[in-house]
Design an enzyme around this catalytic site. Sequence first.
Site, PDB file in Angstrom:
ATOM      1  N   ALA A   1       8.384 -10.029 -37.701  1.00  0.00           N
ATOM      2  CA  ALA A   1       9.571 -10.839 -37.373  1.00  0.00           C
ATOM      3  C   ALA A   1      10.804  -9.956 -37.398  1.00  0.00           C
ATOM      4  O   ALA A   1      10.803  -8.890 -38.012  1.00  0.00           O
ATOM      5  CB  ALA A   1       9.740 -11.959 -38.408  1.00  0.00           C
TER       6      ALA A   1
ATOM      7  N   SER B   1      14.230  -9.324 -39.065  1.00  0.00           N
ATOM      8  CA  SER B   1      14.494  -9.708 -40.460  1.00  0.00           C
ATOM      9  C   SER B   1      15.806  -9.178 -41.043  1.00  0.00           C
ATOM     10  O   SER B   1      15.941  -9.110 -42.258  1.00  0.00           O
ATOM     11  CB  SER B   1      13.320  -9.257 -41.337  1.00  0.00           C
ATOM     12  OG  SER B   1      13.215  -7.859 -41.297  1.00  0.00           O
TER      13      SER B   1
ATOM     14  N   THR C   1      11.330 -16.635 -46.680  1.00  0.00           N
ATOM     15  CA  THR C   1      12.444 -15.923 -47.320  1.00  0.00           C
ATOM     16  C   THR C   1      13.319 -16.823 -48.186  1.00  0.00           C
ATOM     17  O   THR C   1      13.512 -18.008 -47.871  1.00  0.00           O
ATOM     18  CB  THR C   1      13.335 -15.281 -46.231  1.00  0.00           C
ATOM     19  OG1 THR C   1      14.505 -14.749 -46.845  1.00  0.00           O
ATOM     20  CG2 THR C   1      13.777 -16.297 -45.190  1.00  0.00           C
TER      21      THR C   1
ATOM     22  N   TYR D   1      18.963 -15.737 -39.439  1.00  0.00           N
ATOM     23  CA  TYR D   1      17.645 -15.267 -39.896  1.00  0.00           C
ATOM     24  C   TYR D   1      16.967 -16.340 -40.745  1.00  0.00           C
ATOM     25  O   TYR D   1      15.815 -16.728 -40.502  1.00  0.00           O
ATOM     26  CB  TYR D   1      17.798 -13.962 -40.681  1.00  0.00           C
ATOM     27  CG  TYR D   1      16.558 -13.594 -41.450  1.00  0.00           C
ATOM     28  CD1 TYR D   1      15.377 -13.301 -40.776  1.00  0.00           C
ATOM     29  CD2 TYR D   1      16.556 -13.571 -42.844  1.00  0.00           C
ATOM     30  CE1 TYR D   1      14.217 -12.988 -41.480  1.00  0.00           C
ATOM     31  CE2 TYR D   1      15.406 -13.257 -43.547  1.00  0.00           C
ATOM     32  CZ  TYR D   1      14.231 -12.975 -42.866  1.00  0.00           C
ATOM     33  OH  TYR D   1      13.096 -12.684 -43.563  1.00  0.00           O
TER      34      TYR D   1
ATOM     35  N   ASN E   1      13.863 -10.505 -53.541  1.00  0.00           N
ATOM     36  CA  ASN E   1      14.099  -9.141 -53.060  1.00  0.00           C
ATOM     37  C   ASN E   1      12.858  -8.260 -53.210  1.00  0.00           C
ATOM     38  O   ASN E   1      12.601  -7.739 -54.296  1.00  0.00           O
ATOM     39  CB  ASN E   1      15.294  -8.528 -53.791  1.00  0.00           C
ATOM     40  CG  ASN E   1      16.590  -9.197 -53.391  1.00  0.00           C
ATOM     41  OD1 ASN E   1      16.753 -10.398 -53.562  1.00  0.00           O
ATOM     42  ND2 ASN E   1      17.501  -8.426 -52.828  1.00  0.00           N
TER      43      ASN E   1
ATOM     44  N   ARG F   1      30.269  -8.020 -49.361  1.00  0.00           N
ATOM     45  CA  ARG F   1      29.604  -8.093 -48.064  1.00  0.00           C
ATOM     46  C   ARG F   1      29.531  -9.571 -47.681  1.00  0.00           C
ATOM     47  O   ARG F   1      29.134 -10.400 -48.502  1.00  0.00           O
ATOM     48  CB  ARG F   1      28.201  -7.495 -48.175  1.00  0.00           C
ATOM     49  CG  ARG F   1      27.440  -7.416 -46.881  1.00  0.00           C
ATOM     50  CD  ARG F   1      26.135  -6.647 -47.028  1.00  0.00           C
ATOM     51  NE  ARG F   1      25.166  -7.317 -47.892  1.00  0.00           N
ATOM     52  CZ  ARG F   1      23.936  -6.866 -48.146  1.00  0.00           C
ATOM     53  NH1 ARG F   1      23.545  -5.713 -47.624  1.00  0.00           N
ATOM     54  NH2 ARG F   1      23.109  -7.528 -48.924  1.00  0.00           N
TER      55      ARG F   1
ATOM     56  N   ASP G   1      26.984 -12.775 -49.006  1.00  0.00           N
ATOM     57  CA  ASP G   1      26.238 -12.489 -50.241  1.00  0.00           C
ATOM     58  C   ASP G   1      26.538 -13.522 -51.329  1.00  0.00           C
ATOM     59  O   ASP G   1      27.656 -13.566 -51.857  1.00  0.00           O
ATOM     60  CB  ASP G   1      26.641 -11.105 -50.795  1.00  0.00           C
ATOM     61  CG  ASP G   1      25.740  -9.996 -50.293  1.00  0.00           C
ATOM     62  OD1 ASP G   1      24.637 -10.296 -49.792  1.00  0.00           O
ATOM     63  OD2 ASP G   1      26.136  -8.825 -50.419  1.00  0.00           O
TER      64      ASP G   1
HETATM   65  N1  UDP Z   1      24.278  -3.929 -52.079  1.00  0.00           N
HETATM   66  C1  UDP Z   1      25.316  -3.054 -52.352  1.00  0.00           C
HETATM   67  N2  UDP Z   1      25.431  -1.937 -51.585  1.00  0.00           N
HETATM   68  C2  UDP Z   1      24.570  -1.634 -50.563  1.00  0.00           C
HETATM   69  C3  UDP Z   1      23.509  -2.533 -50.307  1.00  0.00           C
HETATM   70  C4  UDP Z   1      23.394  -3.674 -51.084  1.00  0.00           C
HETATM   71  O1  UDP Z   1      26.121  -3.287 -53.264  1.00  0.00           O
HETATM   72  O2  UDP Z   1      24.759  -0.608 -49.895  1.00  0.00           O
HETATM   73  C5  UDP Z   1      24.158  -5.157 -52.877  1.00  0.00           C
HETATM   74  C6  UDP Z   1      24.230  -6.422 -52.047  1.00  0.00           C
HETATM   75  O3  UDP Z   1      25.566  -6.855 -51.948  1.00  0.00           O
HETATM   76  C7  UDP Z   1      23.368  -7.385 -52.868  1.00  0.00           C
HETATM   77  C8  UDP Z   1      22.349  -6.482 -53.552  1.00  0.00           C
HETATM   78  O4  UDP Z   1      22.871  -5.155 -53.465  1.00  0.00           O
HETATM   79  O5  UDP Z   1      24.132  -8.004 -53.850  1.00  0.00           O
HETATM   80  C9  UDP Z   1      20.998  -6.509 -52.885  1.00  0.00           C
HETATM   81  O6  UDP Z   1      21.185  -6.313 -51.493  1.00  0.00           O
HETATM   82  P1  UDP Z   1      19.982  -6.036 -50.508  1.00  0.00           P
HETATM   83  O7  UDP Z   1      20.575  -5.779 -49.145  1.00  0.00           O
HETATM   84  O8  UDP Z   1      19.087  -4.992 -51.076  1.00  0.00           O
HETATM   85  O9  UDP Z   1      19.164  -7.383 -50.520  1.00  0.00           O
HETATM   86  P2  UDP Z   1      19.608  -8.904 -50.181  1.00  0.00           P
HETATM   87  O10 UDP Z   1      19.882  -9.537 -51.520  1.00  0.00           O
HETATM   88  O11 UDP Z   1      20.778  -8.870 -49.281  1.00  0.00           O
HETATM   89  O12 UDP Z   1      18.398  -9.477 -49.538  1.00  0.00           O
END
Ligand code: UDP
Length: 334
Positions: A78, A80, A120, A144, A173, A283, A286
């Site tokens: 998929a 993702s 997910t 997604y 995760n 981001r 989040d």
């Molecule tokens: N994160 C971060 N910096 C990065 C990538 C991720 O601070 O370069 C943080 C993101 O904001 C989240 C956590 O790490 O709170 C996990 O992010 P990831 O993208 O690994 O997984 P998600 O929770 O988005 O599926």
Amino acid sequence: MSGACFLVTGGAGYVGSHLVQALLARGDQVVVFDDLRQGHRAAVPSEAELVVASLSDRARLAEVFASRRFDAVFHFAALSLVGESMREPLRYCVENLSNSLTLAEAAVQAGCRRFVLSSTAALFGFPKHTPIDEAAEVAPASAYGESKLMVERGLHWADQVHGLRSACLRYFNAAGADPAGRIGEDHEPETHLIPLAIGAALGTRPPLTVFGTDYPTPDGTCIRDYVHVADLADAHIRVLERLEAGSCRYNVGSGTGYSVKQVIESVERIGGRPVPHGFGPRRAGDPAVLVASSEALRRDTGWSPRLGALDDIVRTAWAWHAAHPRGFDDRRPN
Ligand code: UDP
């Protein structure tokens, strides 16, 4: 030795390839169906058959289903990436739904009645309560997540009308790598915290940016539930038996949350060197805290994470990235 035969779509990808290893270790036969857009040929062991094709290719799918009798289908293939899905929402919804239901249709036509979907936690969007159990309100905050919800709904009707039993596993995760070091995580682009933090420490990636330090959490950074990819694979195998009792859906996580800062500390502890990092804004999209309740899965299948501690997850991931700084190295230019 179980000696069953399984079709694994996306079996050359991150979570799918770890399931393939686990099935082969049980003595099962495995056919991997993957278009290799994201997957890696080198992630598929020679004991598995690899069919390189798109799920939109109905004729190829029908051929594969006609070639043997599958005991179940595991569906990972998929689109993702949450961020990408917000730039191309229609492509995500159309492609994920259409490919998944084409696959389900082919399974039904071939008389295969068991289907395990890689779903997910993105289904839950911004949850009102934590930990999140299966009764939590489903309200995706991205295209997604929405696309996976639509697939879950389609599978519901495939069960009602055709008797296709499905298990929808909503992962939190996924992280870590094969403890034996054969395979690991290799996404391009990579957006996940653990590989980016390890890459920063190893010097194979730029310094990490921590996205947001003003969340309502003890240290101000986001909290996530990291579940080892081998434990995820184990959950897929365990739900197969559960399907005898009917279709089901489960949240899959360790039940413990770790902040971004705790992940950085773990990588520094395991790697024995600093993770160069800076701090940036939040981001978009989040949630502050995402932690699973996997009580239902534990109760119904006896599953429990064997590599649940963050340091165990990071140790296996570190070993993979340190040994394979260029990942599978099968498609990137020098
Ligand atoms: N994160 C971060 N910096 C990065 C990538 C991720 O601070 O370069 C943080 C993101 O904001 C989240 C956590 O790490 O709170 C996990 O992010 P990831 O993208 O690994 O997984 P998600 O929770 O988005 O599926």
